[in-house]
Write a protein that holds these residues in place. Structure first.
Motif, PDB file in Angstrom:
ATOM      1  N   SER A   1       0.775  -1.477  -0.089  1.00 50.21           N
ATOM      2  CA  SER A   1      -0.004   0.012   0.032  1.00 50.21           C
ATOM      3  C   SER A   1       0.877   1.276  -0.214  1.00 50.21           C
ATOM      4  O   SER A   1       0.322   2.368  -0.078  1.00 50.21           O
ATOM      5  CB  SER A   1      -0.920  -0.122   1.318  1.00 50.21           C
ATOM      6  OG  SER A   1      -0.260   0.044   2.561  1.00 50.21           O
ATOM      7  N   GLY A   2       2.176   1.033   0.287  1.00 49.93           N
ATOM      8  CA  GLY A   2       3.050   2.302   0.182  1.00 49.93           C
ATOM      9  C   GLY A   2       3.180   2.956   1.595  1.00 49.93           C
ATOM     10  O   GLY A   2       3.526   4.048   1.729  1.00 49.93           O
ATOM     11  N   GLY A   3       2.716   2.105   2.561  1.00 48.43           N
ATOM     12  CA  GLY A   3       2.899   2.856   4.092  1.00 48.43           C
ATOM     13  C   GLY A   3       4.172   2.964   4.451  1.00 48.43           C
ATOM     14  O   GLY A   3       5.167   1.982   3.824  1.00 48.43           O
ATOM     15  N   SER A   4       4.663   3.917   5.289  1.00 46.10           N
ATOM     16  CA  SER A   4       6.243   4.167   5.681  1.00 46.10           C
ATOM     17  C   SER A   4       5.998   3.950   7.173  1.00 46.10           C
ATOM     18  O   SER A   4       7.230   3.629   7.882  1.00 46.10           O
ATOM     19  CB  SER A   4       6.350   5.342   5.335  1.00 46.10           C
ATOM     20  OG  SER A   4       5.601   6.335   6.341  1.00 46.10           O
ATOM     21  N   GLY A   5       5.022   3.558   7.888  1.00 43.21           N
ATOM     22  CA  GLY A   5       4.808   3.448   9.368  1.00 43.21           C
ATOM     23  C   GLY A   5       4.923   4.797  10.150  1.00 43.21           C
ATOM     24  O   GLY A   5       5.327   4.684  11.237  1.00 43.21           O
ATOM     25  N   LEU A   6       5.099   5.944   9.462  1.00 45.36           N
ATOM     26  CA  LEU A   6       5.158   7.178  10.120  1.00 45.36           C
ATOM     27  C   LEU A   6       4.136   8.184  10.110  1.00 45.36           C
ATOM     28  O   LEU A   6       4.036   8.933  10.743  1.00 45.36           O
ATOM     29  CB  LEU A   6       6.519   8.029   9.378  1.00 45.36           C
ATOM     30  CG  LEU A   6       7.865   7.366   9.573  1.00 45.36           C
ATOM     31  CD1 LEU A   6       8.521   8.323   8.754  1.00 45.36           C
ATOM     32  CD2 LEU A   6       8.175   7.612  10.980  1.00 45.36           C
ATOM     33  N   GLY A   7       3.022   7.503   9.249  1.00 44.47           N
ATOM     34  CA  GLY A   7       1.691   8.483   9.096  1.00 44.47           C
ATOM     35  C   GLY A   7       0.966   8.646  10.465  1.00 44.47           C
ATOM     36  O   GLY A   7       0.752   9.991  10.804  1.00 44.47           O
ATOM     37  N   LEU A   8       0.699   7.578  11.145  1.00 40.46           N
ATOM     38  CA  LEU A   8       0.089   7.591  12.519  1.00 40.46           C
ATOM     39  C   LEU A   8       0.830   8.520  13.398  1.00 40.46           C
ATOM     40  O   LEU A   8       0.295   9.207  14.296  1.00 40.46           O
ATOM     41  CB  LEU A   8      -0.401   6.346  12.770  1.00 40.46           C
ATOM     42  CG  LEU A   8      -1.568   5.948  12.099  1.00 40.46           C
ATOM     43  CD1 LEU A   8      -2.239   4.380  12.453  1.00 40.46           C
ATOM     44  CD2 LEU A   8      -2.817   6.741  11.533  1.00 40.46           C
ATOM     45  N   SER A   9       2.252   8.075  13.265  1.00 43.99           N
ATOM     46  CA  SER A   9       2.983   8.950  14.360  1.00 43.99           C
ATOM     47  C   SER A   9       2.961  10.350  14.115  1.00 43.99           C
ATOM     48  O   SER A   9       2.833  11.232  14.946  1.00 43.99           O
ATOM     49  CB  SER A   9       4.548   8.366  14.136  1.00 43.99           C
ATOM     50  OG  SER A   9       5.284   9.034  14.926  1.00 43.99           O
ATOM     51  N   ILE A  10       3.028  10.775  12.977  1.00 52.59           N
ATOM     52  CA  ILE A  10       2.968  12.337  12.475  1.00 52.59           C
ATOM     53  C   ILE A  10       1.729  12.731  13.017  1.00 52.59           C
ATOM     54  O   ILE A  10       1.463  13.821  13.595  1.00 52.59           O
ATOM     55  CB  ILE A  10       3.099  12.441  11.054  1.00 52.59           C
ATOM     56  CG1 ILE A  10       4.558  12.066  10.324  1.00 52.59           C
ATOM     57  CG2 ILE A  10       2.793  13.931  10.639  1.00 52.59           C
ATOM     58  CD1 ILE A  10       4.690  12.032   9.019  1.00 52.59           C
ATOM     59  N   ALA A  11       0.412  11.806  12.690  1.00 55.51           N
ATOM     60  CA  ALA A  11      -0.910  12.339  13.051  1.00 55.51           C
ATOM     61  C   ALA A  11      -1.016  12.382  14.877  1.00 55.51           C
ATOM     62  O   ALA A  11      -1.610  13.633  15.067  1.00 55.51           O
ATOM     63  CB  ALA A  11      -1.797  11.175  12.675  1.00 55.51           C
ATOM     64  N   LYS A  12      -0.406  11.711  15.402  1.00 57.36           N
ATOM     65  CA  LYS A  12      -0.502  12.006  16.844  1.00 57.36           C
ATOM     66  C   LYS A  12       0.424  13.215  17.301  1.00 57.36           C
ATOM     67  O   LYS A  12      -0.094  14.164  18.073  1.00 57.36           O
ATOM     68  CB  LYS A  12       0.472  10.786  17.528  1.00 57.36           C
ATOM     69  CG  LYS A  12       0.166  10.907  18.986  1.00 57.36           C
ATOM     70  CD  LYS A  12       1.280   9.712  19.577  1.00 57.36           C
ATOM     71  CE  LYS A  12       1.005   9.733  21.290  1.00 57.36           C
ATOM     72  NZ  LYS A  12       1.780   8.610  21.788  1.00 57.36           N
TER      73      LYS A  12
END
Length: 450
Positions: free
Chosen positions: A410-421
């Motif tokens: 899906s192209g996820g980096s594992g940083l998206g939700l961390s940035i969202a937080k």
């Protein structure tokens, strides 16, 4: 300058100033009271003389004899007429002659210095034998009082120096007692620094409240530094791992193309496509890390404003639905909901959750806006595979991915939700997660109302 020296110096100077002020006050008050007392006694004596002279005015009693009988042991009595001439002069010492003051038609008392001596003086208006109003002036030598003042002055000066020495020594002792636990605490901190470990210091129950707070603050700081260091190390390791994969793939395909690219057109196309995909992924990952660093660096520079959340979300979902080529349903019963947010970071926050819903599900995305008593609730729901209950607490950790294979597809980096937080924290927005495997995930954002 050391803290102990400052305490000792400031305390000593302040106390000495106070002692000097008190001594000066005592000296001058005592001097004034003593002189006023002498003048008052002299005034009483003058009144008695005046009464005696009035009683003898009709007799043949010699007025000089009356004055002589009231003469002080060391003093001078005179009667001054309106022409400023001394009609009568009686003194115990010839050098007291001509001490008389000018005639005044009033009663007064004061202290005067004449011929190198100090006198308490009183002047009383009387009617003399010839019927003329004159001044009865009485002078009393009070040099003995000034000798007492001099003795008192030296006593106060000597006592001030003695107090200074005593205060200095006591301050030294008291300062050492006060600073002893602080010095011990500093020594423990230095030992902690020398060990190069994030070690906590022991808290002595006998310490003062301030020292306990200082020790607790130091221990909390150590724990925060340790946690920050561990997160930094983990971030570096995870970032290195994430960057290593696309770089390795790109290197492998570039080596393969160098060998077989000219003779194998099929490998040429495959290699170019793969390198292009990995380059895009590497660019995306780098941009994510830069965004995260930027958010943390500008944490204190955020500016809030009043924004209509309904209008803001509607504009954003309309734009993203065209990008995703997927419908985003917005549900709300309110026309206007005013929240206090940072507009840019709020848009980025909502985009991350909508992008997350787009990547991990193929269905429509539902977004609900609900007006609560103290906040505005935003619910973003997808109908993807969901999240295991044990993984919900970990999804905001940097580089954490539930299914690495699916995330990579899906192209996820594992940083998206961390940035969202981080963005939610900047906007003082609380995040809740509800998810069930096989049915989808719902993120609930609580935005401050105006």
């Amino acid at each position: 300058m050391k803290l102990g020296t400052k305490i000792q110096l400031y305390t000593t100077v302040m106390i000495v100033i106070v002692v000097i002020c008190i001594n000066l006050f005592v000296y001058f008050v005592y001097q004034k009271v003593s002189l006023d007392s002498e003048a008052t006694q002299l005034e009483s004596r003058g009144i008695n003389i005046m009464k005696e002279l009035q009683n003898t005015s009709d007799t043949d009693v010699n007025t000089e004899a009356v004055l002589q009988s009231y003469l002080l042991s060391d003093g001078y009595i005179t009667v001054v007429n309106q022409k400023n001439k001394s009609v009568v002069q009686i003194s115990t010492d010839i050098k007291y002659k001509n001490l008389a003051e000018l005639y005044k038609n009033e009663q007064y008392k004061k202290v005067v210095d004449k011929n190198g001596n100090h006198f308490a003086m009183v002047s009383l208006p009387i009617i003399w034998k010839n019927g003329e109003v004159s001044n009865l002036q009485i002078f009393e030598n009070i040099d003995f009082k000034y000798e007492t003042f001099a003795i008192l002055k030296w006593i106060l000066i000597v006592s001030t120096f003695i107090i200074l020495i005593v205060i200095f020594l006591l301050n030294r002792i008291i300062t050492q007692i006060i600073l002893k636990p602080i010095n011990e605490l500093i020594e423990q901190m230095n030992k902690t620094r020398e060990t190069k470990h994030y070690s906590k210091i022991d808290i002595n129950n006998n310490d003062t409240k301030e020292l306990k707070e200082l020790s607790n603050t130091f221990n909390d700081m150590m724990l925060n530094l340790k946690d920050h260091d561990e997160k930094q190390q983990a971030f570096i390791l995870n970032a290195s791992h994430e960057l290593k994969t696309p770089i390795t793939v790109m290197t492998s395909y570039s080596e393969m193309l160098k060998r077989f690219g000219k003779t194998r057109p099929d490998l040429l196309d495959e290699g170019i496509d793969t390198i292009n995909e990995e380059a895009k992924r590497l660019k995306y990952l780098t941009e994510q890390m830069l965004d995260l660093a930027k958010i943390e660096r500008t944490f204190h520079d955020i500016k809030f404003s009043k924004v209509d959340i309904v209008a803001q979300v509607s504009i954003l979902t309309k734009k993203l639905s065209q990008v995703y080529k997927r419908k985003i349903n917005v549900h709300t019963t309110e026309d206007v909901l005013i929240g206090k947010i940072n507009k840019d970071s709020f848009d980025q926050l909502i985009t991350i959750f909508l992008d997350n819903a787009y990547k991990y599900s193929q269905s429509e995305i539902d977004l609900a806006l609900i007006n609560k008593v103290e906040h505005i609730e935003i619910k973003i729901k997808d109908y993807g595979p969901g999240i295991r209950e044990e993984d919900i607490e970990k999804i905001f950790t940097r580089f954490y991915r539930i299914d690495k294979a699916r995330s990579r597809q899906s192209g996820g980096s594992g940083l998206g939700l961390s940035i969202a937080k981080e963005l939610a924290s900047k906007n003082q927005i609380d995040i809740q997660v509800k998810s069930k495997e096989g049915t989808g995930t719902e993120f609930i954002l609580k935005v401050r109302k105006v």
